[in-house]
Design a protein around this motif. Structure first.
Motif, PDB file in Angstrom:
ATOM      1  N   MET A  99       0.779  -0.959  -0.057  1.00 46.10           N
ATOM      2  CA  MET A  99      -0.068   0.000  -0.007  1.00 46.10           C
ATOM      3  C   MET A  99       0.942   1.250  -0.032  1.00 46.10           C
ATOM      4  SD  MET A  99      -2.440   0.862   3.201  1.00 46.10           S
ATOM      5  CE  MET A  99      -1.305   1.581   4.528  1.00 46.10           C
ATOM      6  N   TRP A 100       1.838   1.223   0.892  1.00 46.12           N
ATOM      7  CA  TRP A 100       2.992   2.382   0.676  1.00 46.12           C
ATOM      8  C   TRP A 100       3.407   2.600  -0.424  1.00 46.12           C
ATOM      9  CZ3 TRP A 100       1.932   6.396   3.508  1.00 46.12           C
ATOM     10  CH2 TRP A 100       1.260   6.542   4.917  1.00 46.12           C
ATOM     11  N   MET A 101       3.757   1.396  -1.111  1.00 45.95           N
ATOM     12  CA  MET A 101       4.384   1.694  -2.548  1.00 45.95           C
ATOM     13  C   MET A 101       3.545   2.312  -3.418  1.00 45.95           C
ATOM     14  SD  MET A 101       6.071  -2.344  -2.995  1.00 45.95           S
ATOM     15  CE  MET A 101       6.853  -1.918  -4.488  1.00 45.95           C
ATOM     16  N   PHE A 102       2.168   1.783  -3.289  1.00 49.01           N
ATOM     17  CA  PHE A 102       1.412   2.729  -4.293  1.00 49.01           C
ATOM     18  C   PHE A 102       1.025   4.036  -3.894  1.00 49.01           C
ATOM     19  CE2 PHE A 102       0.159  -1.628  -5.837  1.00 49.01           C
ATOM     20  CZ  PHE A 102       0.033  -1.599  -7.172  1.00 49.01           C
ATOM     21  N   ALA A 103       1.249   4.339  -2.719  1.00 50.73           N
ATOM     22  CA  ALA A 103       0.760   5.661  -2.202  1.00 50.73           C
ATOM     23  C   ALA A 103       1.995   6.853  -2.625  1.00 50.73           C
ATOM     24  CB  ALA A 103       0.802   5.594  -0.609  1.00 50.73           C
ATOM     25  N   LEU A 105       4.057   6.248  -5.158  1.00 49.02           N
ATOM     26  CA  LEU A 105       3.827   6.589  -6.806  1.00 49.02           C
ATOM     27  C   LEU A 105       2.748   7.114  -7.025  1.00 49.02           C
ATOM     28  CD1 LEU A 105       5.845   3.372  -7.744  1.00 49.02           C
ATOM     29  CD2 LEU A 105       6.572   5.343  -7.245  1.00 49.02           C
ATOM     30  N   SER A 106       1.391   6.872  -6.580  1.00 51.09           N
ATOM     31  CA  SER A 106       0.267   7.394  -7.044  1.00 51.09           C
ATOM     32  C   SER A 106      -0.062   8.603  -6.352  1.00 51.09           C
ATOM     33  CB  SER A 106      -0.974   6.328  -6.724  1.00 51.09           C
ATOM     34  OG  SER A 106      -0.526   5.161  -7.489  1.00 51.09           O
ATOM     35  N   THR A 107       0.098   8.733  -5.141  1.00 52.39           N
ATOM     36  CA  THR A 107      -0.568   9.922  -4.293  1.00 52.39           C
ATOM     37  C   THR A 107       0.618  10.942  -3.927  1.00 52.39           C
ATOM     38  OG1 THR A 107      -2.089   8.539  -3.466  1.00 52.39           O
ATOM     39  CG2 THR A 107      -1.675  10.581  -2.087  1.00 52.39           C
ATOM     40  N   VAL A 108       1.792  10.499  -3.588  1.00 57.75           N
ATOM     41  CA  VAL A 108       2.741  11.631  -3.396  1.00 57.75           C
ATOM     42  C   VAL A 108       3.605  12.052  -4.403  1.00 57.75           C
ATOM     43  CG1 VAL A 108       4.704  12.004  -1.450  1.00 57.75           C
ATOM     44  CG2 VAL A 108       2.763  10.722  -0.904  1.00 57.75           C
ATOM     45  N   ILE A 134       0.483  27.695  -6.177  1.00 55.90           N
ATOM     46  CA  ILE A 134      -0.579  26.500  -6.335  1.00 55.90           C
ATOM     47  C   ILE A 134       0.101  25.126  -6.340  1.00 55.90           C
ATOM     48  CG2 ILE A 134      -2.302  25.671  -7.528  1.00 55.90           C
ATOM     49  CD1 ILE A 134      -2.755  28.472  -8.884  1.00 55.90           C
ATOM     50  N   ARG A 138      -0.142  22.254  -3.341  1.00 55.16           N
ATOM     51  CA  ARG A 138      -0.430  20.675  -3.383  1.00 55.16           C
ATOM     52  C   ARG A 138       0.740  19.898  -2.962  1.00 55.16           C
ATOM     53  NH1 ARG A 138      -2.229  21.479  -9.683  1.00 55.16           N
ATOM     54  NH2 ARG A 138      -4.148  22.638  -9.417  1.00 55.16           N
ATOM     55  N   ARG A 142       0.414  17.094   0.610  1.00 53.64           N
ATOM     56  CA  ARG A 142       0.623  15.614   0.704  1.00 53.64           C
ATOM     57  C   ARG A 142       1.681  15.676   1.856  1.00 53.64           C
ATOM     58  NH1 ARG A 142      -3.831  14.275  -0.812  1.00 53.64           N
ATOM     59  NH2 ARG A 142      -4.155  13.881  -2.951  1.00 53.64           N
ATOM     60  N   GLN A 145      -0.001  15.755   5.123  1.00 50.07           N
ATOM     61  CA  GLN A 145      -0.587  14.363   5.716  1.00 50.07           C
ATOM     62  C   GLN A 145       0.472  13.247   5.921  1.00 50.07           C
ATOM     63  OE1 GLN A 145      -2.805  14.560   1.902  1.00 50.07           O
ATOM     64  NE2 GLN A 145      -4.759  15.020   2.872  1.00 50.07           N
ATOM     65  N   LEU A 146       1.366  13.250   4.985  1.00 44.09           N
ATOM     66  CA  LEU A 146       2.503  12.264   5.406  1.00 44.09           C
ATOM     67  C   LEU A 146       3.085  12.282   6.489  1.00 44.09           C
ATOM     68  CD1 LEU A 146       3.613   9.543   3.993  1.00 44.09           C
ATOM     69  CD2 LEU A 146       5.478  11.143   2.854  1.00 44.09           C
ATOM     70  N   ARG A 149       1.096  11.460   9.575  1.00 43.17           N
ATOM     71  CA  ARG A 149       1.073   9.978   9.575  1.00 43.17           C
ATOM     72  C   ARG A 149       2.106   9.208  10.391  1.00 43.17           C
ATOM     73  NH1 ARG A 149      -1.928   5.104   8.429  1.00 43.17           N
ATOM     74  NH2 ARG A 149      -3.749   6.667   8.714  1.00 43.17           N
TER      75      ARG A 149
ATOM     76  N   PRO B  55      -4.727   8.312   5.419  1.00 42.06           N
ATOM     77  CA  PRO B  55      -3.944   9.533   5.831  1.00 42.06           C
ATOM     78  C   PRO B  55      -4.065  10.781   4.855  1.00 42.06           C
ATOM     79  CG  PRO B  55      -2.559   7.753   5.130  1.00 42.06           C
ATOM     80  CD  PRO B  55      -3.833   7.325   5.480  1.00 42.06           C
ATOM     81  N   PHE B  56      -4.275  10.505   3.640  1.00 43.44           N
ATOM     82  CA  PHE B  56      -4.549  11.343   2.544  1.00 43.44           C
ATOM     83  C   PHE B  56      -5.868  11.618   2.497  1.00 43.44           C
ATOM     84  CE2 PHE B  56      -0.811   9.138   1.460  1.00 43.44           C
ATOM     85  CZ  PHE B  56       0.249   9.705   1.752  1.00 43.44           C
ATOM     86  N   LEU B  69      -6.682  -1.031   4.547  1.00 39.64           N
ATOM     87  CA  LEU B  69      -5.950  -0.580   3.393  1.00 39.64           C
ATOM     88  C   LEU B  69      -6.380   0.822   2.767  1.00 39.64           C
ATOM     89  CD1 LEU B  69      -5.303  -3.863   1.440  1.00 39.64           C
ATOM     90  CD2 LEU B  69      -3.670  -2.659   2.997  1.00 39.64           C
ATOM     91  N   PHE B  70      -5.768   1.498   2.274  1.00 41.67           N
ATOM     92  CA  PHE B  70      -6.169   2.699   1.229  1.00 41.67           C
ATOM     93  C   PHE B  70      -5.041   2.471   0.044  1.00 41.67           C
ATOM     94  CE2 PHE B  70      -2.844   4.372   4.045  1.00 41.67           C
ATOM     95  CZ  PHE B  70      -1.885   5.003   3.218  1.00 41.67           C
ATOM     96  N   GLU B  71      -5.534   3.379  -0.982  1.00 47.92           N
ATOM     97  CA  GLU B  71      -4.822   3.270  -2.390  1.00 47.92           C
ATOM     98  C   GLU B  71      -5.402   2.164  -3.170  1.00 47.92           C
ATOM     99  OE1 GLU B  71      -2.547   4.908  -3.996  1.00 47.92           O
ATOM    100  OE2 GLU B  71      -2.320   6.230  -2.388  1.00 47.92           O
ATOM    101  N   ALA B  74      -3.237  -0.711  -4.455  1.00 45.36           N
ATOM    102  CA  ALA B  74      -3.051  -1.561  -3.432  1.00 45.36           C
ATOM    103  C   ALA B  74      -4.288  -2.688  -3.217  1.00 45.36           C
ATOM    104  CB  ALA B  74      -2.443  -1.071  -2.475  1.00 45.36           C
ATOM    105  N   PHE B 102       0.744  -0.791 -12.322  1.00 50.74           N
ATOM    106  CA  PHE B 102       1.559   0.314 -11.987  1.00 50.74           C
ATOM    107  C   PHE B 102       1.520   1.388 -13.120  1.00 50.74           C
ATOM    108  CE2 PHE B 102       3.431  -2.174  -8.579  1.00 50.74           C
ATOM    109  CZ  PHE B 102       3.439  -1.401  -7.720  1.00 50.74           C
ATOM    110  N   LEU B 105      -1.577   3.383 -13.022  1.00 54.50           N
ATOM    111  CA  LEU B 105      -1.918   4.505 -12.096  1.00 54.50           C
ATOM    112  C   LEU B 105      -0.375   5.488 -12.018  1.00 54.50           C
ATOM    113  CD1 LEU B 105      -2.973   2.265  -9.068  1.00 54.50           C
ATOM    114  CD2 LEU B 105      -4.148   3.573 -11.006  1.00 54.50           C
ATOM    115  N   SER B 106       0.813   5.204 -12.371  1.00 47.66           N
ATOM    116  CA  SER B 106       1.953   5.787 -12.192  1.00 47.66           C
ATOM    117  C   SER B 106       2.392   6.603 -13.764  1.00 47.66           C
ATOM    118  CB  SER B 106       3.248   5.144 -11.856  1.00 47.66           C
ATOM    119  OG  SER B 106       2.988   4.497 -10.788  1.00 47.66           O
TER     120      SER B 106
END
Lengths: 216, 216
Positions: A99-103, A105-108, A134, A138, A142, A145-146, A149, B55-56, B69-71, B74, B102, B105-106
């Motif tokens: 999940m943190w791998m996806f977070a 690359l996809s969110t942060v 702006i 953004r 992120r 929030q990170l 956490r 967290p986001f 889980l989130f994301e 994931a 990936f 999403l990436s």
């Protein structure tokens, strides 16, 4: 079988380890897997031979026997699944590390890349001065929030994992932005990643490519 | 154990199935796993209870016993690993299916989200008319590369996988952009995804939430 990855023949970051091969090198070093590197030029990346390997014309790629992969996240996950050391054994903890791998690359990463790209592509535009705050906002959203956490924890979820590895490499892209200094726990998190022996070996290996290419 | 996901109480897409819970619903329908949905308001998403889970401050989340889980990527991968039907059994083919997850999403989604966000946040700015072609160009760059790789194939790599599932949901975000019409094989790829019975069940379920919320 020794895998082969691709990396920039001449990295635009001048050896700062910000290109995406760094993630794969670091993962391979963490698990103790030797690897070979094939360097590609920007011109080669757009040609049919490389596009057959990577349809989006980027680096890194990963070849191991009959398997060919692109996408740094997928390559790191593949390495983590095949070797001990980058994913917890407990099933729930393993799912959270992924999940943190996806977070990462996809969110942060996306707002960080956006800000970076605007710096290259829009710096001479009349609107850049108005857009930059702006984009910074953004990224700060992120990071805040990170940071909340992570708190005072050493890593994102228990022991070091592939999730931390990707998140550190994503955050490092901000190293000259001045933004990380606002989040001391994130700066310390990055420093912990950079202090790992596997990180240092990977960093030295990619720097050696730049040094050799620049005749240094 | 029946998992619980979160979704928008009032989806900003008005039931078009573009919110990220759609990906998880679709994956759960593909593998035949019943699920429960907890709806959250925009206000709740920013409060401590939800932030402890995500967290986001977004949706979807996924809870199953002690695992949270989130994301969306994931969560889909977790579902795909626990049930047959979304990842090939062959190890190399499985790694490639995850690679496409990936990639969706990436690599493909970020320029699409960028273009979408500019439409919300920058439409009234003086620079929007000059920036939109740049944003369209980045999206077209990725669509062209993806279209060339897909060619006349039905799915991205052999049979339908979680990689196709995510890519279809990412590309659907462009459905009113006019850009997809330039890539008939991508439009057909999306249509194949949307024709799957599991997709249709998931779509109907998320639409029912919007219809109920809007008193329709």
């Amino acid at each position: 079988m020794t895998p082969t990855i691709t990396a920039f023949e001449s990295s635009p970051d001048r050896g700062r380890g910000l290109a995406r091969d760094m993630r794969v090198r670091w993962a391979l070093e963490e698990v103790g897997q030797p690897y070979e590197v094939r360097l590609v030029s920007f011109e080669e990346m757009k040609q049919a031979v490389h596009l057959a390997l990577h349809p989006f014309g980027q680096i890194p790629t990963y070849e191991e026997g009959d398997l060919a992969l692109f996408e740094s996240g997928a390559i790191v996950l593949h390495i983590a699944e095949r070797h001990a050391g980058l994913l917890p054994v407990d099933a729930d903890a393993r799912a959270r590390a992924i999940m943190w791998m996806f977070a990462a690359l996809s969110t942060v990463e996306p707002p960080i890349v956006d800000r970076e790209m605007a710096g290259y592509a829009e710096r001479d535009k009349a609107w850049y001065a108005e857009r930059l705050p702006i984009l910074d906002g953004r990224v700060r959203g992120r990071l805040g929030q990170l940071s909340r956490r992570l708190g005072e924890a050493e890593w994102l979820d228990g022991g070091f994992s592939a999730g931390d590895l990707l998140m550190v490499t994503v955050l490092r892209r901000l190293e000259t932005s001045g933004l990380l200094e606002e989040y001391p726990n994130l700066a310390a998190f990055i420093a912990r990643g950079e202090a790992r022996p596997a990180y240092r070996r990977a960093f030295a290996a990619q720097l050696a490519v730049f040094t050799a290419a620049s005749g240094g």
